[in-house]
Design an enzyme around this catalytic site. Structure first.
Site, PDB file in Angstrom:
ATOM      1  NE  ARG A 177      -4.537   1.559   1.856  1.00  0.00           N
ATOM      2  CZ  ARG A 177      -4.302   2.237   0.741  1.00  0.00           C
ATOM      3  NH1 ARG A 177      -5.156   2.138  -0.260  1.00  0.00           N
ATOM      4  NH2 ARG A 177      -3.245   3.008   0.629  1.00  0.00           N
ATOM      5  CB  SER A 178       0.197  -3.478   2.902  1.00  0.00           C
ATOM      6  OG  SER A 178       1.050  -2.587   3.561  1.00  0.00           O
ATOM      7  CG  ASN A 237       4.317  -1.704   5.307  1.00  0.00           C
ATOM      8  OD1 ASN A 237       5.440  -2.017   5.705  1.00  0.00           O
ATOM      9  ND2 ASN A 237       3.354  -2.580   5.244  1.00  0.00           N
ATOM     10  CB  CYS A 243      -0.982  -0.029   1.170  1.00  0.00           C
ATOM     11  SG  CYS A 243      -0.225   0.021   2.810  1.00  0.00           S
TER      12      CYS A 243
HETATM   13  P1  4NP Z   1      -1.769   2.831   4.109  1.00  0.00           P
HETATM   14  O1  4NP Z   1      -2.415   4.166   4.671  1.00  0.00           O
HETATM   15  O2  4NP Z   1      -1.214   3.150   2.736  1.00  0.00           O
HETATM   16  O3  4NP Z   1      -2.930   1.891   4.043  1.00  0.00           O
HETATM   17  O4  4NP Z   1      -0.712   2.429   5.107  1.00  0.00           O
HETATM   18  C1  4NP Z   1      -1.762   5.403   4.718  1.00  0.00           C
HETATM   19  C2  4NP Z   1      -0.859   5.648   5.725  1.00  0.00           C
HETATM   20  C3  4NP Z   1      -0.246   6.877   5.792  1.00  0.00           C
HETATM   21  C4  4NP Z   1      -0.540   7.846   4.850  1.00  0.00           C
HETATM   22  C5  4NP Z   1      -1.437   7.599   3.834  1.00  0.00           C
HETATM   23  C6  4NP Z   1      -2.046   6.360   3.762  1.00  0.00           C
HETATM   24  N1  4NP Z   1       0.074   9.124   4.931  1.00  0.00           N
HETATM   25  O5  4NP Z   1      -0.247  10.010   4.142  1.00  0.00           O
HETATM   26  O6  4NP Z   1       0.920   9.320   5.822  1.00  0.00           O
END
Ligand code: 4NP
Length: 162
Positions: A20-21, A17, A14
């Site tokens: 979702r992942s 990390n 994702c």
């Molecule tokens: P992930 O979610 O891709 O499912 O881990 C996110 C985690 C952090 C951020 C965006 C999505 N961020 O912008 O920091």
């Protein structure tokens, strides 16, 4: 007893990390253990903002509600060697898949796809990023990743149903 010769090494990817992942990793780890399959499992992010950090507390909470402790997971960023080390790289959404295709080194052997491609009726769709949303969004994430993992395992093992 017939040896289980099926082998796969699966990486979920994702953006960060931390949401979702790691949940997809947890869901597949549980399924692999339950079925005594010979499958390696890991997760990574396309971005580097959260490298070394544990999962988002809301991701840890939803995993905990489903009986899984993911507090020991640590975020990492995908590397070029992951495209050789893993047999399957499963992107959580279309942006992740596009980024992976752009980073894919020449000679990469991993098969790239979207996790929800393995769920009937969800082909081409992504697991919605819950990071900026409400806590309840993580329940939807869990539902999506568990369905994706079931569909992926069915495809891998050639079974229509589990
Ligand atoms: P992930 O979610 O891709 O499912 O881990 C996110 C985690 C952090 C951020 C965006 C999505 N961020 O912008 O920091």
């Amino acid at each position: 007893m017939i040896a289980n010769v099926l082998f796969a090494n699966v990486l979920f990817v994702c953006l960060g990390n931390i949401c979702r992942s790691p949940l997809a990793e947890a869901a597949l780890r549980r399924a692999v253990t339950a079925r005594a399959l010979n499958i390696g499992v890991d997760s990574a992010g396309t971005g580097d903002w959260h490298v070394g950090k544990p999962p988002d507390r809301r991701a840890m909470a939803v995993a905990r509600r489903h009986g899984i402790d993911i507090s020991g997971y640590r975020a990492r960023q995908i590397s070029a060697e992951d495209f050789l080390r893993f047999t399957h790289i499963l992107a959580l959404d279309a942006d992740n898949l596009r980024d992976l295709e752009a980073e894919r080194p020449i000679g990469a052997t991993a098969h790239l796809s979207l996790l929800l491609d393995y769920v009937p009726g969800r082909t081409g769709t992504g697991v919605v990023d819950p990071y900026f949303g409400e806590d309840e969004g993580f329940d939807a994430t869990w539902a999506d990743v568990t369905m994706g993992v079931e569909g992926f395992l069915n495809a891998l093992t050639g079974r229509a149903t589990v």
